[in-house]
Motif scaffolding. Structure first.
Motif, short mmCIF file in Angstrom:
data_model
loop_
_atom_site.label_atom_id
_atom_site.label_comp_id
_atom_site.label_asym_id
_atom_site.label_seq_id
_atom_site.Cartn_x
_atom_site.Cartn_y
_atom_site.Cartn_z
N ARG A 94 0.83 -1.20 0.00
CA ARG A 94 0.00 0.00 0.00
C ARG A 94 0.87 1.25 0.00
N GLY A 95 0.23 2.38 -0.31
CA GLY A 95 0.95 3.63 -0.35
C GLY A 95 1.07 4.18 -1.76
N LYS A 96 1.69 5.32 -1.88
CA LYS A 96 1.86 5.97 -3.18
C LYS A 96 2.93 5.26 -4.00
N LYS A 97 2.69 5.17 -5.31
CA LYS A 97 3.59 4.43 -6.17
C LYS A 97 4.96 5.09 -6.28
N ARG A 151 8.58 1.71 -0.85
CA ARG A 151 7.73 0.80 -0.12
C ARG A 151 8.37 0.45 1.22
N LYS A 152 7.54 -0.06 2.11
CA LYS A 152 8.06 -0.39 3.44
C LYS A 152 9.09 -1.51 3.39
N HIS A 153 8.92 -2.47 2.46
CA HIS A 153 9.86 -3.57 2.39
C HIS A 153 11.24 -3.14 1.91
N GLU A 154 11.34 -1.92 1.37
CA GLU A 154 12.64 -1.41 0.96
C GLU A 154 13.45 -0.88 2.13
N TYR A 155 12.80 -0.73 3.28
CA TYR A 155 13.51 -0.36 4.50
C TYR A 155 13.80 -1.66 5.26
N VAL A 156 15.06 -2.01 5.35
CA VAL A 156 15.47 -3.29 5.91
C VAL A 156 15.53 -3.18 7.43
N TYR A 157 14.91 -4.18 8.09
CA TYR A 157 14.92 -4.19 9.55
C TYR A 157 16.10 -5.01 10.06
N CYS A 173 10.81 9.56 -0.23
CA CYS A 173 10.82 8.97 1.11
C CYS A 173 9.72 9.55 2.00
N THR A 174 9.62 10.87 2.07
CA THR A 174 8.66 11.47 2.99
C THR A 174 8.28 12.87 2.53
#
Length: 219
Positions: free
Chosen positions: A17-20, A24-30, A74-75
């Motif tokens: 979800r989110g803007k194209k 994406r969240k999965h691009e931020y590695v935990y 990003c933001t």
């Protein structure tokens, strides 16, 4: 709860979800060891706080982000701070996502069209669950629970009928129980049809929008 009780979860794929144009969240590695997130430009988002909804918030350093070439991806924050949230039970969801790619889960998931989807289709086409003529969550919930009970009785009766070994012998208890459950199922359906009678009512569609038409009964 499923994983703690050793029940294998089989969940469908959920689109990001989110803007194209944004990351994406999965691009931020935990990083589990240091408990932080790493952005696509290798900057660290440190843990800040845990909100009331159970999400841990990880925030970036605005002094670094203001000079980032990808800040527009990003933001949109005015203070140039990126916030990534992670639920306290996120590790369970990651395990569910991992199991989704296994061959066992794929085989189980394919059985949906033979089990769950058929139940939904019968409820809508044979038991009037495509529309409801009742107002209020309490009444609609009671109607749905009665229909579900009827379908369970019908399923039990069919199972008992198929499990008979010596053919349709009237003395067979399975056959007698099958007839009893079938009669009880018919009685509940007839009771629903006779007790809920509406001459003119707003019919609510459970799938699309609200429509109005004249009906004689609820089913």
């Amino acid at each position: 709860m499923l994983i703690d009780q050793e029940i294998r979860p089989v969940m469908p794929y959920t689109r990001p979800r989110g803007k194209k144009e944004f990351f994406r969240k999965h691009e931020y590695v935990y990083d589990e060891y240091y408990d932080c997130y790493i952005c696509p430009n290798n900057q660290i988002l440190k843990y800040s706080t845990t909100n009331r909804d159970g999400y841990r918030e990880y925030k970036s350093d605005p002094k670094i982000c203001i000079n980032c070439p990808d800040i527009n991806k990003c933001t949109n924050s005015k203070n140039h701070t990126k916030v990534v949230t992670r639920h306290i039970w996120e590790n369970y969801m990651e395990e569910v996502e991992h199991l989704r790619h296994t061959s066992i889960n794929k085989e189980i998931y394919d059985m949906r069209k033979e089990t769950i989807e058929r139940v939904f289709a019968d409820m809508k086409e044979k038991h009037g669950m495509r529309w409801t003529t009742l107002r209020g969550l309490k009444k609609v919930k009671a109607q749905a629970m009665l229909i579900a009970a009827c379908m369970n009785l019908k399923k039990i009766a069919n199972w008992m009928w198929r499990s008979r070994k010596n053919g349709p012998n009237p003395s067979n208890p399975c056959v007698n129980m099958h007839g009893l459950l079938s009669n009880l199922y018919s009685f509940i359906i007839c009771s629903l049809r006779n007790t809920v009678s509406i001459k003119k009512e707003t019919v609510f569609c459970l799938q699309t929008e609200i429509k109005t038409k004249t009906v004689q009964d609820s089913f």
